[in-house]
Design a protein around this motif. Structure first.
Motif, short mmCIF file in Angstrom:
data_model
loop_
_atom_site.label_atom_id
_atom_site.label_comp_id
_atom_site.label_asym_id
_atom_site.label_seq_id
_atom_site.Cartn_x
_atom_site.Cartn_y
_atom_site.Cartn_z
N UNK A 130 41.90 59.13 190.02
CA UNK A 130 41.27 57.99 189.34
C UNK A 130 40.74 58.40 187.97
N UNK A 131 40.11 59.59 187.91
CA UNK A 131 39.60 60.09 186.63
C UNK A 131 40.75 60.31 185.65
N UNK A 132 41.82 60.95 186.13
CA UNK A 132 42.98 61.18 185.27
C UNK A 132 43.53 59.85 184.73
N UNK A 133 43.70 58.89 185.62
CA UNK A 133 44.26 57.61 185.22
C UNK A 133 43.40 56.87 184.20
N UNK A 134 42.11 56.80 184.47
CA UNK A 134 41.20 56.08 183.57
C UNK A 134 41.16 56.73 182.20
N UNK A 135 41.05 58.05 182.16
CA UNK A 135 40.94 58.75 180.88
C UNK A 135 42.26 58.74 180.11
N UNK A 136 43.38 58.79 180.83
CA UNK A 136 44.68 58.69 180.16
C UNK A 136 44.84 57.33 179.48
N UNK A 137 44.51 56.27 180.21
CA UNK A 137 44.62 54.92 179.63
C UNK A 137 43.66 54.76 178.45
N UNK A 138 42.44 55.28 178.60
CA UNK A 138 41.45 55.17 177.52
C UNK A 138 41.93 55.91 176.27
N UNK A 139 42.45 57.13 176.45
CA UNK A 139 42.89 57.92 175.30
C UNK A 139 44.09 57.31 174.60
N UNK A 140 45.06 56.83 175.36
CA UNK A 140 46.25 56.22 174.77
C UNK A 140 45.89 54.92 174.05
N UNK A 141 45.09 54.09 174.71
CA UNK A 141 44.69 52.82 174.10
C UNK A 141 43.82 53.04 172.85
N UNK A 142 42.93 54.04 172.91
CA UNK A 142 42.09 54.33 171.76
C UNK A 142 42.90 54.71 170.54
#
Length: 230
Positions: free
Chosen positions: A71-83
C-alpha cells in the motif's frame, strides 16, 4: 523560525512522527503521505518538504506492520508520478510567456539551453533528478518549460519514480528495523540527505573549476516551431 524548527525536527525524527500520525489518523496516513510527496514533487514552491527521508521512514513503519508495504509503495508511486506530471504540465503552460521575453529571474537563453539539454539527455536527467532534493522539484517544471517530448517525459517519469520509491521504501522496510539502524536513525537520515545532494555539489564544483566549454551553437526557440514539429 518556528516552522523551520518544526520541519527540521520532523525530518530528523520522521520515524517517530510517522508512528504518531498512524496512531492519530489510522488509514488517513496514506492520504497524508500522498499529499506530502505530491506537493514535494509537483509544486515548485514546496521543495523543502521531506522526500527521501519520508520514503525511507515509511518503509520502516511498514516493516513494523503499522502500514502495508504494498500500500505504501502504491500510494507513493502514484503521488510521485502525478506530482511530476502536474509540475511538467504547469511548466508547459507558462512556457510561452517565459520564452517570449527575459525576466528578472529567468533568462530565455538559459531556458533554450535547458531545452537543448532535455532533447539530448532528458530521460537521464528526469531519472537522476528523483534522487536529488530541490532538483527533484524543479526538474519536471523546467522540462515542461523546455518542451521536452511528453511521451518521453512520461516514460522516464514513471521509471525514475519506480526506482526512487522502490529503492528507498524497500530499504526502510527490510533494513529499518534492525537494531543498529533504529539506534542511529538520525545519522542515517543525515547520510541520506548528504548522499542525495552530492550530485549537485559535484556539478557545482565542476562548473566552478572546470575548463571553459566552447561557445554553444545557436539555439532555436521551441515555441517558434510549427504544430507539426511539436
Amino acid at each position: 523560525m518556528e516552522l523551520f524548527s518544526f520541519l527540521v525536527d520532523f525530518i530528523l525524527h520522521i520515524d517517530d512522527h510517522l508512528f504518531e500520525l498512524v496512531v492519530d489518523y489510522g488509514l488517513w496516513i496514506y492520504v497524508i503521505l500522498f499529499l506530502i510527496v505530491f506537493c514535494e514533487t509537483g509544486l515548485v514552491v514546496t521543495p523543502f518538504l521531506p522526500g527521501d527521508s519520508l520514503l525511507f521512514a515509511s518503509g520502516v513503519v511498514a516493516g513494523t506492520g503499522h502500514m502495508g508495504y504494498l500500500e505504501v509503495l502504491g500510494v507513493l508511486l502514484v503521488a510521485g508520478v502525478c506530482g511530476d506530471a502536474v509540475n511538467y504540465a504547469i511548466g508547459r503552460h507558462v512556457g510561452p510567456a517565459i520564452f517570449s521575453r527575459d525576466s528578472r529571474f529567468i533568462k530565455k537563453e538559459h531556458l533554450l539551453t535547458a531545452h537543448a539539454f532535455y532533447e539530448r539527455h532528458g530521460g537521464k536527467a528526469i531519472v537522476l533528478a528523483r534522487f536529488v532534493p530541490i532538483v527533484r522539484t524543479f526538474a519536471p517544471f523546467v522540462a515542461g518549460i523546455a518542451l521536452m517530448c511528453p511521451r518521453q517525459f512520461f516514460s522516464f517519469n514513471v521509471l525514475g519514480c519506480c526506482l526512487w520509491v522502490g529503492s528507498l521504501v524497500s530499504a526502510g522496510y527490510f533494513l529499518g528495523n534492525l537494531p543498529w539502524v533504529r539506534e542511529n536513525f538520525g545519522i542515517i537520515v543525515y547520510a541520506i540527505v548528504v548522499i542525495s545532494v552530492l550530485p549537485v555539489i559535484i556539478e557545482l564544483l565542476r562548473a566552478r573549476f572546470g575548463k571553459r566549454q566552447a561557445a554553444p551553437r545557436e539555439l532555436s526557440n521551441p515555441y517558434e516551431r510549427t504544430p507539426e514539429d511539436k
